[in-house]
Design a protein around this motif. Structure first.
Motif, mmCIF file in Angstrom:
data_model
loop_
_atom_site.group_PDB
_atom_site.id
_atom_site.type_symbol
_atom_site.label_atom_id
_atom_site.label_comp_id
_atom_site.label_asym_id
_atom_site.label_seq_id
_atom_site.Cartn_x
_atom_site.Cartn_y
_atom_site.Cartn_z
ATOM 1 N N ALA A 300 0.860 -1.204 0.000
ATOM 2 C CA ALA A 300 0.000 0.000 0.000
ATOM 3 C C ALA A 300 0.888 1.244 0.000
ATOM 4 C CB ALA A 300 -0.895 -0.014 1.241
ATOM 5 N N TYR A 301 1.919 1.198 0.820
ATOM 6 C CA TYR A 301 2.839 2.337 0.905
ATOM 7 C C TYR A 301 3.516 2.551 -0.454
ATOM 8 C CZ TYR A 301 7.046 5.006 2.111
ATOM 9 O OH TYR A 301 8.030 5.946 2.139
ATOM 10 N N ASP A 302 3.906 1.429 -1.062
ATOM 11 C CA ASP A 302 4.611 1.501 -2.356
ATOM 12 C C ASP A 302 3.685 2.084 -3.426
ATOM 13 O OD1 ASP A 302 5.803 -0.721 -4.864
ATOM 14 O OD2 ASP A 302 6.859 0.981 -3.980
ATOM 15 N N ALA A 303 2.408 1.661 -3.386
ATOM 16 C CA ALA A 303 1.440 2.167 -4.391
ATOM 17 C C ALA A 303 1.258 3.675 -4.208
ATOM 18 C CB ALA A 303 0.113 1.431 -4.210
ATOM 19 N N LYS A 304 1.188 4.111 -2.925
ATOM 20 C CA LYS A 304 0.998 5.545 -2.643
ATOM 21 C C LYS A 304 2.199 6.340 -3.173
ATOM 22 C CE LYS A 304 0.208 6.916 1.757
ATOM 23 N NZ LYS A 304 -0.292 6.701 3.143
ATOM 24 N N ARG A 306 4.277 5.490 -5.530
ATOM 25 C CA ARG A 306 4.315 5.509 -7.009
ATOM 26 C C ARG A 306 3.305 6.534 -7.538
ATOM 27 N NH1 ARG A 306 6.705 0.647 -9.359
ATOM 28 N NH2 ARG A 306 7.258 -0.789 -7.690
ATOM 29 N N ALA A 307 2.103 6.534 -6.893
ATOM 30 C CA ALA A 307 1.034 7.470 -7.359
ATOM 31 C C ALA A 307 1.545 8.893 -7.219
ATOM 32 C CB ALA A 307 -0.212 7.243 -6.518
ATOM 33 N N LYS A 308 2.200 9.180 -6.046
ATOM 34 C CA LYS A 308 2.688 10.536 -5.788
ATOM 35 C C LYS A 308 3.744 10.909 -6.838
ATOM 36 C CE LYS A 308 2.939 11.516 -1.136
ATOM 37 N NZ LYS A 308 3.793 11.384 0.060
ATOM 38 N N SER A 309 4.690 9.956 -7.083
ATOM 39 C CA SER A 309 5.818 10.325 -7.983
ATOM 40 C C SER A 309 5.316 10.453 -9.423
ATOM 41 C CB SER A 309 6.921 9.262 -7.900
ATOM 42 O OG SER A 309 6.399 8.027 -8.355
ATOM 43 N N SER A 310 4.221 9.731 -9.778
ATOM 44 C CA SER A 310 3.794 9.875 -11.193
ATOM 45 C C SER A 310 2.779 11.007 -11.347
ATOM 46 C CB SER A 310 3.139 8.562 -11.669
ATOM 47 O OG SER A 310 2.015 8.336 -10.843
ATOM 48 N N ALA A 311 2.304 11.602 -10.180
ATOM 49 C CA ALA A 311 1.285 12.703 -10.278
ATOM 50 C C ALA A 311 1.977 13.940 -10.846
ATOM 51 C CB ALA A 311 0.753 12.954 -8.880
#
Ligand code: 3HC
Length: 311
Positions: A300-304, A306-311
């Motif tokens: 979950a942390y990793d998904a968050k 990744r989402a932040k870095s690709s936003a």
């Protein structure tokens, strides 16, 4: 004329080239390595159980710290080997599932109970010295990631073997009860350690192909003989007897002749009917389930992230 891939591959193996994850390889090579590497990793992890059993009961703070460090190392060895196996396309979940469903093996020796503190000495000394003999040879295995994992692991194994032998030396320098405890331990761990090298070459299902592909560099019997020759001298050096009435030095061969290995016991244990098989698997399953929340939190942390870095 373009050589079919198989011939080109075998020519690379014969030329002592290392095979890397992105290289073309026969499906059988890939499958054989996933089988052996995942089972090697399972052995490292399940092997923590008999030793972990004595961490809270070590006779001194120093022995406790050493044993803790060794068990931690084994977890790390499992990690390197699972990661190396993943480079062949196996997923961690698939490998763990195969273990839990009894489809994948782990070293039979870890299905025996660690009954006394002397067992921790015998395991460190006999099991890890057998692992060293096997793993030093595997440093030259043809698959790059496996060979490199072995080089790293071998560096840590010598400490494991030495601390185990030091425990046995200490006991053999102690009271009669301590000497008896050490002799009892070698009596129970000697033959399962012999079995760590696998069936005799003539009965080995994989050896011929594994030698051709240089997955295996030296045969089961050849490695076993090297281990016996060194372990017998180490036992005698501290006054331990080897539990084998047929053991004799063969001057001509320059090796020890030894008695027959009980392959019925070996086959029973690897078929799941050893003293601790059910307990080892149940413990592994419980630890795996209890740790699910950590894995979920990390992904979950990793998904968050990744989402932040690709936003
Ligand atoms: N325990 C359980 N299964 C064993 C075994 C053993 N001691 N010896 C052999 N087997 C199995 C093999 O896995 C194979 O079964 P499979 O087809 O289901 O995999 C079958 O018996 C036939 O044996 P083969 O000789 O044909 O199999 P291999 O060519 O794979 O040789 C081996 C067996 C020498 C163990 C080889 O797999 C190997 O070198 N593996 C890597 C080393 C390893 O796994 N070591 C385990 C101990 S690790 C350890 O002790 C960590 C230490 O730090 C505590």
């Amino acid at each position: 004329v373009a050589l079919p891939d198989e011939h080109k591959f075998q020519a690379r193996i014969d030329a002592e080239e290392k095979i890397e994850p992105k290289d073309w390889m026969p499906e059988g090579y890939r499958k054989n390595l996933i089988r052996q590497m995942s089972q090697h990793a399972h052995s490292e992890v399940v092997g923590e159980q008999p030793e972990g059993n004595w961490i809270t009961r070590a006779p001194s703070l120093e022995r406790k710290a050493i044993l803790l460090a060794k068990v931690q190392d084994e977890a790390g060895h499992g990690l390197y080997l699972y990661s190396a196996a993943e480079t062949l396309g196996a997923t961690r979940d698939e490998m763990i599932e195969a273990l839990h469903e009894g489809k994948a093996k782990y070293a039979s020796i870890f299905n025996y109970p660690s009954l006394t503190w002397a067992d921790i000495g015998a395991i460190g000394w006999l099991v890890d010295s057998a692992a060293i003999v096997n793993q030093v040879s595997l440093q030259n295995t043809s698959y790059g990631p496996y060979a490199r994992a072995m080089i790293r692991i071998c560096k840590e194994e010598s400490f494991h073997q030495r601390q185990g032998y030091h425990i046995m030396m200490t006991l053999m320098d102690g009271s009669d009860e301590q000497k008896a405890m050490a002799q009892d331990a070698i009596n129970r761990w000697w033959w399962p350690a012999m079995m760590m090298f696998g069936p005799h070459d003539g009965e080995s299902a994989h050896s011929a192909q594994s030698m051709k592909w240089k997955i295996k560099r030296r045969s089961n019997d050849d490695l076993r003989q090297q281990w016996v020759d060194q372990a017998v001298q180490q036992a005698h050096a501290i006054g331990l007897e080897v539990p084998d009435d047929d053991l004799t030095w063969n001057e001509e061969r320059g090796h020890y002749d030894f008695g027959p290995i009980d392959w019925d016991e070996f086959n029973r244990v690897i078929a799941g009917d050893g003293p601790c098989n059910r307990q080892r698997l149940a413990h592994h399953k419980k630890a795996h389930d209890d740790g699910a929340w950590v894995r979920e939190a990390m992904s979950a942390y990793d998904a968050k992230r990744r989402a932040k870095s690709s936003a």
